[in-house]
Design an enzyme around this catalytic site. Structure first.
Site, PDB file in Angstrom:
ATOM      1  N   VAL A  78       0.283   6.603  -1.216  1.00 37.74           N
ATOM      2  CA  VAL A  78      -0.124   5.850  -0.035  1.00 37.74           C
ATOM      3  C   VAL A  78      -1.584   5.455  -0.224  1.00 37.74           C
ATOM      4  O   VAL A  78      -2.465   6.311  -0.313  1.00 37.74           O
ATOM      5  CB  VAL A  78       0.027   6.687   1.250  1.00 37.74           C
ATOM      6  CG1 VAL A  78      -0.438   5.894   2.469  1.00 37.74           C
ATOM      7  CG2 VAL A  78       1.481   7.127   1.438  1.00 37.74           C
ATOM      8  N   CYS A  79      -1.838   4.148  -0.332  1.00 37.59           N
ATOM      9  CA  CYS A  79      -3.183   3.656  -0.591  1.00 37.59           C
ATOM     10  C   CYS A  79      -3.917   3.396   0.723  1.00 37.59           C
ATOM     11  O   CYS A  79      -3.644   2.415   1.414  1.00 37.59           O
ATOM     12  CB  CYS A  79      -3.133   2.367  -1.411  1.00 37.59           C
ATOM     13  SG  CYS A  79      -2.493   2.604  -3.073  1.00 37.59           S
ATOM     14  N   LEU A  80      -4.840   4.292   1.044  1.00 38.41           N
ATOM     15  CA  LEU A  80      -5.657   4.159   2.251  1.00 38.41           C
ATOM     16  C   LEU A  80      -7.070   4.634   1.932  1.00 38.41           C
ATOM     17  O   LEU A  80      -7.258   5.658   1.270  1.00 38.41           O
ATOM     18  CB  LEU A  80      -5.098   5.016   3.388  1.00 38.41           C
ATOM     19  CG  LEU A  80      -3.952   4.465   4.236  1.00 38.41           C
ATOM     20  CD1 LEU A  80      -3.499   5.518   5.230  1.00 38.41           C
ATOM     21  CD2 LEU A  80      -4.357   3.201   4.965  1.00 38.41           C
ATOM     22  N   ASN A 113       0.799  -1.223   0.000  1.00 39.99           N
ATOM     23  CA  ASN A 113       0.000   0.000   0.000  1.00 39.99           C
ATOM     24  C   ASN A 113       0.833   1.277   0.000  1.00 39.99           C
ATOM     25  O   ASN A 113       0.282   2.371   0.046  1.00 39.99           O
ATOM     26  CB  ASN A 113      -0.920   0.027   1.235  1.00 39.99           C
ATOM     27  CG  ASN A 113      -1.989  -1.037   1.182  1.00 39.99           C
ATOM     28  OD1 ASN A 113      -1.693  -2.217   1.074  1.00 39.99           O
ATOM     29  ND2 ASN A 113      -3.241  -0.634   1.270  1.00 39.99           N
ATOM     30  N   THR A 129      -7.652   7.068  -1.556  1.00 45.48           N
ATOM     31  CA  THR A 129      -6.739   6.509  -2.557  1.00 45.48           C
ATOM     32  C   THR A 129      -6.909   4.997  -2.684  1.00 45.48           C
ATOM     33  O   THR A 129      -6.139   4.346  -3.391  1.00 45.48           O
ATOM     34  CB  THR A 129      -5.278   6.821  -2.174  1.00 45.48           C
ATOM     35  OG1 THR A 129      -5.047   6.438  -0.813  1.00 45.48           O
ATOM     36  CG2 THR A 129      -4.987   8.303  -2.328  1.00 45.48           C
TER      37      THR A 129
END
Length: 445
Positions: free
Chosen positions: A92-94, A85, A99
């Site tokens: 930043v994949c959250l 992530n 995202t």
């Protein structure tokens, strides 16, 4: 709306800076609170353990109604993906950042803020980050287990190499070969600079420089222990295994070389110790020139020494070689505790750039204690609001020594052997107390 967002950001920033959380740090340059840098120190018992991971935050005028944008900047120049992530590009994949697709209730809300984002990112740095990859549950079990192990192994290596070793070598202006190199301009890294509007590129904004140096001294033994353990699992020259989810320009490529990492880590420790000693020489020059810092430290020294004389505390304070930048504290063990009867000598070095650079304590008298590193460096917390107050540092060190019922906190793991005994079973604690008492008795010999 704009004023409300600035007020909210300022309050959150202030709250975090007052916090005693040893794994998070935040900073802004000048008064531009919309552009913020944050540091997350990798959690204990994960492959990210005690690594230094930096992130850039950009807050829009609609905050907190809308989430800020967050970019990871510890990526080895965009070449290293530290997590399924956390991309090499810095993405930043959250779900709370919008995202990543999340379940209902996981999206951003105005009730969330800077700290919740940092804690969410920190939660990605788990003992098995491979699980963060979507579709993990459906993967082939046998292959998946092998991948998990190999993924953890390479993250641990790159955490040490990139987030710790490279960072400290840059701070200390030393190359991988240990040679001193000329400081470089920040020009090549301008894209990673969160405040490049009117920034002087020759003076990069590095708010965590001193913090990382001090934490390196705390965690030095843990870094060496991690290398010792890793050497039983991989061999030098062995290539990293590419994971199924890693793609072109978004991967973690390389080879293991723990022998080289150990050499570089030991050299960083040596250079840091030399830097501390150099402060004393610079301090004498500052004293002759009657610099503001020299005058301030001399005054603080006299006030603290006088306060010891007026109080019931038997501790004594002296200047080393009449240098206001080097203090000698004689600490007497607290009566009715395991420290009772001990007599300990601490040397305190101050930087000519104090309080920008915080003091460095070193126990010259050996003391086996879970909050003191084997080289004598104590682990203590001093509130940011009082970092210019030398007495608060001394009090914080003494408090760390004398605390009778501390909460378990692996971020204070500075002496692996003592820490393990202290937080082990009843027999381990008895062994710890015996060794502590023995070192107390030896302090008087």
């Amino acid at each position: 709306m704009a004023d409300q967002s600035v007020f909210r950001i300022t309050k959150e920033l202030s709250d975090l800076q007052k916090s005693s959380d040893l794994s998070l740090a935040v900073a802004v340059k000048d008064v531009d609170v919309r552009n913020l840098k944050a540091l997350i120190i990798g959690p204990h018992e994960t492959p990210y353990e005690f690594g230094f991971f930096e992130f850039a935050f950009k807050f829009n005028k609609e905050y907190p109604r809308k989430s800020p944008s967050v970019t990871a900047t510890t990526t080895n120049g965009g070449r290293c993906r530290f997590n399924p992530n956390i991309y090499a590009s810095g993405k930043v994949c959250l779900s709370i950042l919008g995202t990543w697709r999340g379940e209902r209730g996981e999206e951003w809300s105005a009730a969330q803020g800077l700290e919740s984002i940092l804690l969410s990112i920190q939660s990605l740095m788990s003992s098995n980050p491979y699980e963060n990859e979507p579709g993990f549950e459906d993967a082939n079990e046998a292959l998946d287990k092998k991948n998990q192990t190999e993924y953890v192994q390479k993250i641990r290596h790159e955490t040490l190499r990139i987030s710790v070793v490279q960072r400290l070598e840059e701070y200390l202006n030393i190359g991988a070969d240990g040679a001193v190199v000329a400081p470089v301009s920040n020009k090549d890294n301008y894209e990673l600079d969160i405040d490049n509007t009117i920034d002087d590129e020759s003076v990069p904004f590095e708010p965590f420089k001193d913090l990382c140096k001090r934490r390196f001294l705390w965690y030095y033994e843990s870094y060496l222990a991690a290398i010792e353990k890793a050497n039983t699992q991989v061999r030098d020259g062995q290539s990293f295994t590419r994971m199924p989810f890693e793609g072109t320009n978004n991967t973690m490529e390389g080879k293991f070389n723990y022998t080289e990492l150990e050499r570089r880590i030991r050299n960083i420790k040596k250079v840091l110790d030399e830097e501390t000693e150099k402060w004393a020489e610079e301090g004498l020059e500052a004293k002759i020139k009657e610099s503001t810092v020299a005058v301030n430290l001399q005054r603080q020294f006299e006030q603290i020494r006088e306060s010891f004389k007026r109080s019931d505390l038997p501790h004594n304070l002296e200047l080393h070689d009449n240098n206001p930048f080097v203090w000698i504290l004689t600490y007497f063990g607290k009566p009715m505790t395991n420290l009772d009867g001990g007599l300990f000598r601490l040397k305190i070095h101050f930087s000519p750039r104090f309080p920008e650079e915080q003091p460095r304590f070193k126990f010259e008298t050996r003391l086996f204690h879970h909050r003191i590193a084997p080289d004598g460096t104590p682990c203590y917390f001093s509130p940011q609001s009082r970092q210019e107050d030398a007495k608060s540092h001394i009090e914080a060190v003494i408090e760390a020594l004398e605390e009778e019922n501390p909460a378990y906190d692996p971020r204070t793991l500075v002496n692996p052997e003592a820490f393990k005994l202290y937080w082990g079973g009843p027999d381990d604690r008895k062994m710890y107390n015996r060794r502590l008492r023995r070192s107390v008795q030896q302090s008087m010999e």
